[in-house]
Design an enzyme around this catalytic site. Structure first.
Site, PDB file in Angstrom:
ATOM      1  N   ASP A  40       0.871  -1.177   0.000  1.00  0.00           N
ATOM      2  CA  ASP A  40       0.000   0.000   0.000  1.00  0.00           C
ATOM      3  C   ASP A  40       0.908   1.227   0.000  1.00  0.00           C
ATOM      4  OD1 ASP A  40      -2.875   1.142   0.586  1.00  0.00           O
ATOM      5  OD2 ASP A  40      -1.505   2.196   1.937  1.00  0.00           O
ATOM      6  N   ASP A  53      -1.158   9.294 -11.376  1.00  0.00           N
ATOM      7  CA  ASP A  53      -1.021   8.238 -12.389  1.00  0.00           C
ATOM      8  C   ASP A  53       0.447   7.940 -12.675  1.00  0.00           C
ATOM      9  OD1 ASP A  53      -3.751   8.179 -12.534  1.00  0.00           O
ATOM     10  OD2 ASP A  53      -3.896   9.305 -14.418  1.00  0.00           O
ATOM     11  N   ASP A  72      -4.353   2.303  -4.815  1.00  0.00           N
ATOM     12  CA  ASP A  72      -2.893   2.311  -4.691  1.00  0.00           C
ATOM     13  C   ASP A  72      -2.414   1.090  -3.913  1.00  0.00           C
ATOM     14  OD1 ASP A  72      -3.945   3.068  -2.255  1.00  0.00           O
ATOM     15  OD2 ASP A  72      -2.383   4.531  -1.801  1.00  0.00           O
TER      16      ASP A  72
END
Length: 245
Positions: A124, A141, A167
């Site tokens: 994460d 991005d 993410d």
């Protein structure tokens, strides 16, 4: 002498018969040799029946068959492309969640059948929301592509990486012990934190929390994902605690 004349005429007749027999044999042989030519065919149609109309029809048919072959190959290529799209994330060059879960199942099946455990790593990103909020979603991005590129470049062909959420990423380390997987996860997290990426002339960075869970016989995919996720959140909490102290 009569016997002599008979012999002579008989010989003459015999010779004539022999000649006729020989000619007849030659004709038969020639007829036999000609037979295969008469029986020759194209696509099952005898040569004598290959009239101009038949030839045109056969050429048309052969062209249609070739076109069907080409169209079939295009369809096969398209099916392969669609299968690839169905397994990959819409934005990143990694597996989507469904396909990644399938890879976890394969690793569990390997452990079940051959007693060869693998390991699941859950990542994460830290600081990803701040990049989105401060620099925009385009920068976010770029951050995701950057992280994926770093992780993928340090995995083996037998390993798998997938996107599990915004993410959040999962990695299957095939035939790896939990200890080896933890070492690898720590190395990847350090690599992510120490390697900045550039967006609009600015150097930006993200970090990564990780959790590892062994993929062993008797486990389910849901349990493995939940345990790796829980281990990641414990690691994330520890990082925040160290940063606050």
């Amino acid at each position: 002498m009569r016997i002599g004349r008979l012999d002579q005429s008989g010989s003459t007749r015999a010779a004539g018969e022999t000649k006729r027999t020989s000619s007849s044999s030659s004709s038969t042989a020639a007829g036999t040799a000609a037979a295969p030519r008469d029986a020759a065919s194209i696509m099952g149609v005898p040569e004598p029946e290959l009239t101009p109309n038949v030839q045109r029809a056969l050429l048309t048919l052969m062209g249609e068959v070739d076109q069907l072959r080409q169209e079939t190959e295009k369809l096969r290529t398209r099916v392969r492309e669609l299968e690839s799209l169905a397994d990959h994330d819409a934005m990143l060059p990694v597996l989507n969640r469904r396909a990644f879960v399938r890879e976890v199942s394969k690793a569990l099946a390997l452990a079940e059948r051959h007693n060869a455990p693998s390991a699941l790593v859950f990542f994460d990103l830290n600081g990803f929301k701040a990049i989105n909020d401060t620099h925009g979603h385009a920068a976010g991005d770029v951050a995701l592509h950057h992280v994926v590129s770093l992780i993928a470049s340090h995995l083996r062909e037998t390993d798998a990486i997938g996107r599990l959420g915004g993410d959040e990423f999962g990695v299957v380390l095939t035939l790896s012990t939990q200890s080896a997987a933890e070492t690898k996860a720590q190395q990847l997290a350090a690599l992510i934190a120490d390697t900045p990426f550039e967006h609009e002339g600015k150097a930006l960075q993200v970090g990564a929390a990780w959790g590892v869970w062994p993929l062993e016989a008797g486990m389910t995919t849901d349990v493995a994902l939940a345990e790796a996720d829980a281990a990641m959140y414990a690691n994330k909490a520890a990082i925040k605690e160290r940063a606050a102290s």
